[in-house]
Design a protein around this motif. Structure first.
Motif, PDB file in Angstrom:
ATOM      1  N   THR A 289      32.285  27.579  -9.522  1.00 18.89           N
ATOM      2  CA  THR A 289      32.544  28.402  -8.343  1.00 18.89           C
ATOM      3  C   THR A 289      31.911  29.774  -8.494  1.00 18.89           C
ATOM      4  N   LEU A 290      32.086  30.401  -9.647  1.00 13.40           N
ATOM      5  CA  LEU A 290      31.546  31.746  -9.854  1.00 13.40           C
ATOM      6  C   LEU A 290      30.024  31.748  -9.917  1.00 13.40           C
ATOM      7  N   ILE A 291      29.438  30.742 -10.548  1.00 19.12           N
ATOM      8  CA  ILE A 291      27.973  30.670 -10.594  1.00 19.12           C
ATOM      9  C   ILE A 291      27.416  30.470  -9.185  1.00 19.12           C
ATOM     10  N   ALA A 292      27.999  29.540  -8.427  1.00 19.87           N
ATOM     11  CA  ALA A 292      27.527  29.269  -7.071  1.00 19.87           C
ATOM     12  C   ALA A 292      27.676  30.492  -6.170  1.00 19.87           C
ATOM     13  N   ALA A 293      28.682  31.312  -6.442  1.00 15.67           N
ATOM     14  CA  ALA A 293      28.915  32.500  -5.624  1.00 15.67           C
ATOM     15  C   ALA A 293      28.017  33.663  -6.030  1.00 15.67           C
ATOM     16  N   GLY A 294      27.246  33.502  -7.092  1.00 19.31           N
ATOM     17  CA  GLY A 294      26.304  34.536  -7.485  1.00 19.31           C
ATOM     18  C   GLY A 294      26.846  35.575  -8.454  1.00 19.31           C
ATOM     19  N   TYR A 295      27.901  35.256  -9.177  1.00 17.90           N
ATOM     20  CA  TYR A 295      28.456  36.206 -10.144  1.00 17.90           C
ATOM     21  C   TYR A 295      27.674  36.231 -11.452  1.00 17.90           C
ATOM     22  N   GLY A 296      26.671  35.426 -11.579  1.00 22.06           N
ATOM     23  CA  GLY A 296      25.842  35.437 -12.771  1.00 22.06           C
ATOM     24  C   GLY A 296      25.717  34.062 -13.385  1.00 22.06           C
ATOM     25  N   ASP A 297      25.026  34.047 -14.497  1.00 28.02           N
ATOM     26  CA  ASP A 297      24.835  32.793 -15.212  1.00 28.02           C
ATOM     27  C   ASP A 297      25.964  32.591 -16.228  1.00 28.02           C
ATOM     28  N   ALA A 298      25.873  31.523 -16.969  1.00 28.14           N
ATOM     29  CA  ALA A 298      26.932  31.179 -17.921  1.00 28.14           C
ATOM     30  C   ALA A 298      27.150  32.276 -18.954  1.00 28.14           C
ATOM     31  N   GLU A 299      26.078  32.890 -19.415  1.00 20.27           N
ATOM     32  CA  GLU A 299      26.213  33.942 -20.432  1.00 20.27           C
ATOM     33  C   GLU A 299      26.959  35.148 -19.887  1.00 20.27           C
ATOM     34  N   ARG A 300      26.597  35.586 -18.675  1.00 15.37           N
ATOM     35  CA  ARG A 300      27.262  36.753 -18.086  1.00 15.37           C
ATOM     36  C   ARG A 300      28.723  36.446 -17.802  1.00 15.37           C
ATOM     37  N   ILE A 301      28.986  35.300 -17.220  1.00 15.71           N
ATOM     38  CA  ILE A 301      30.368  34.932 -16.891  1.00 15.71           C
ATOM     39  C   ILE A 301      31.189  34.786 -18.168  1.00 15.71           C
ATOM     40  N   GLY A 302      30.562  34.296 -19.224  1.00 18.03           N
ATOM     41  CA  GLY A 302      31.254  34.143 -20.493  1.00 18.03           C
ATOM     42  C   GLY A 302      31.701  35.451 -21.104  1.00 18.03           C
ATOM     43  N   LYS A 303      31.104  36.562 -20.697  1.00 15.13           N
ATOM     44  CA  LYS A 303      31.476  37.871 -21.247  1.00 15.13           C
ATOM     45  C   LYS A 303      32.540  38.575 -20.410  1.00 15.13           C
ATOM     46  N   LEU A 304      32.926  37.984 -19.291  1.00 12.83           N
ATOM     47  CA  LEU A 304      33.968  38.593 -18.471  1.00 12.83           C
ATOM     48  C   LEU A 304      35.323  38.426 -19.142  1.00 12.83           C
ATOM     49  N   THR A 305      36.192  39.372 -18.878  1.00 19.10           N
ATOM     50  CA  THR A 305      37.556  39.256 -19.400  1.00 19.10           C
ATOM     51  C   THR A 305      38.328  38.240 -18.571  1.00 19.10           C
ATOM     52  N   GLU A 306      39.460  37.817 -19.095  1.00 18.23           N
ATOM     53  CA  GLU A 306      40.320  36.886 -18.365  1.00 18.23           C
ATOM     54  C   GLU A 306      40.683  37.476 -17.007  1.00 18.23           C
ATOM     55  N   ARG A 307      41.026  38.753 -16.998  1.00 15.89           N
ATOM     56  CA  ARG A 307      41.402  39.433 -15.748  1.00 15.89           C
ATOM     57  C   ARG A 307      40.236  39.419 -14.756  1.00 15.89           C
ATOM     58  N   GLN A 308      39.034  39.720 -15.241  1.00 19.28           N
ATOM     59  CA  GLN A 308      37.868  39.707 -14.365  1.00 19.28           C
ATOM     60  C   GLN A 308      37.593  38.311 -13.827  1.00 19.28           C
ATOM     61  N   LEU A 309      37.667  37.307 -14.697  1.00 22.49           N
ATOM     62  CA  LEU A 309      37.444  35.932 -14.248  1.00 22.49           C
ATOM     63  C   LEU A 309      38.393  35.555 -13.116  1.00 22.49           C
ATOM     64  N   LEU A 310      39.661  35.837 -13.324  1.00 25.10           N
ATOM     65  CA  LEU A 310      40.648  35.486 -12.305  1.00 25.10           C
ATOM     66  C   LEU A 310      40.444  36.291 -11.029  1.00 25.10           C
ATOM     67  N   MET A 311      40.135  37.577 -11.168  1.00 25.69           N
ATOM     68  CA  MET A 311      39.912  38.423  -9.998  1.00 25.69           C
ATOM     69  C   MET A 311      38.713  37.921  -9.183  1.00 25.69           C
ATOM     70  N   TYR A 312      37.598  37.653  -9.850  1.00 27.63           N
ATOM     71  CA  TYR A 312      36.406  37.167  -9.150  1.00 27.63           C
ATOM     72  C   TYR A 312      36.645  35.790  -8.536  1.00 27.63           C
ATOM     73  N   TYR A 313      37.318  34.937  -9.279  1.00 25.48           N
ATOM     74  CA  TYR A 313      37.593  33.594  -8.774  1.00 25.48           C
ATOM     75  C   TYR A 313      38.473  33.657  -7.526  1.00 25.48           C
ATOM     76  N   GLU A 314      39.537  34.439  -7.576  1.00 26.68           N
ATOM     77  CA  GLU A 314      40.427  34.571  -6.418  1.00 26.68           C
ATOM     78  C   GLU A 314      39.709  35.201  -5.230  1.00 26.68           C
ATOM     79  N   ALA A 315      38.849  36.182  -5.491  1.00 28.61           N
ATOM     80  CA  ALA A 315      38.063  36.795  -4.417  1.00 28.61           C
ATOM     81  C   ALA A 315      37.147  35.769  -3.764  1.00 28.61           C
ATOM     82  N   GLU A 316      36.534  34.926  -4.585  1.00 32.14           N
ATOM     83  CA  GLU A 316      35.646  33.892  -4.045  1.00 32.14           C
ATOM     84  C   GLU A 316      36.428  32.867  -3.240  1.00 32.14           C
ATOM     85  N   LEU A 317      37.606  32.494  -3.699  1.00 27.92           N
ATOM     86  CA  LEU A 317      38.436  31.567  -2.915  1.00 27.92           C
ATOM     87  C   LEU A 317      38.823  32.176  -1.569  1.00 27.92           C
ATOM     88  N   ARG A 318      39.171  33.466  -1.563  1.00 33.67           N
ATOM     89  CA  ARG A 318      39.491  34.136  -0.285  1.00 33.67           C
ATOM     90  C   ARG A 318      38.286  34.132   0.645  1.00 33.67           C
TER      91      ARG A 318
END
Length: 144
Positions: A83-112
């Motif tokens: 979901t995050l890659i398709a939404a343009g939040y970056g590639d696997a390496e960039r997403i892998g460096k996000l914190t748990e809080r950031q992952l959840l925040m971005y994921y919830e924003a994309e779902l909204r």
């Protein structure tokens, strides 16, 4: 591993880690000692008892990093990663460096965002089906 112990020594830093991760039954470990341990530097100048507590603290930090990695991997494996890659939040390496809080925040924003898009599509489809002046006004508003 999403973050190394050396990276944690840099940010948030050994002082904060020492305050948060020293086992409760001990006095907070010396931040300079913990910093040296996290960077695999020589700690022979510190008393053995302090080094032992610092090693326990390092182990606690490593265990938390592993636990966070498991949580992130589980989340990503289930649905978040794609979901995050398709939404343009970056590639696997960039997403892998996000914190748990950031992952959840971005994921919830994309779902909204996806839910809003679906609601807008439903409104558009209903207007098209209904026809008439309301549909014409809606179409004009969309084409502005």
């Amino acid at each position: 591993m999403y973050v190394s112990l050396v990276e944690l020594a840099e940010r948030p830093g050994a002082l904060e880690l020492a305050q948060a991760a020293t086992p409760e039954r001990f006095r907070t470990v010396d931040a300079a000692l913990l910093d040296a341990l996290l960077r695999d530097q020589d700690v022979s100048s510190w008393p053995a008892e302090e080094v032992e507590v610092a090693e326990l603290t390092k182990q606690a930090i490593a265990a938390e990093v592993d636990a966070a990695g498991g949580l992130i991997d589980g989340f990503l494996a289930r649905r978040g990663y794609a979901t995050l890659i398709a939404a343009g939040y970056g590639d696997a390496e960039r997403i892998g460096k996000l914190t748990e809080r950031q992952l959840l925040m971005y994921y919830e924003a994309e779902l909204r965002r996806q839910r809003r898009a679906r609601a807008e599509f439903l409104t558009d489809a209903n207007m098209a089906f209904a026809g008439g002046k309301d549909a014409e006004q809606h179409l004009k508003a969309l084409l502005k």
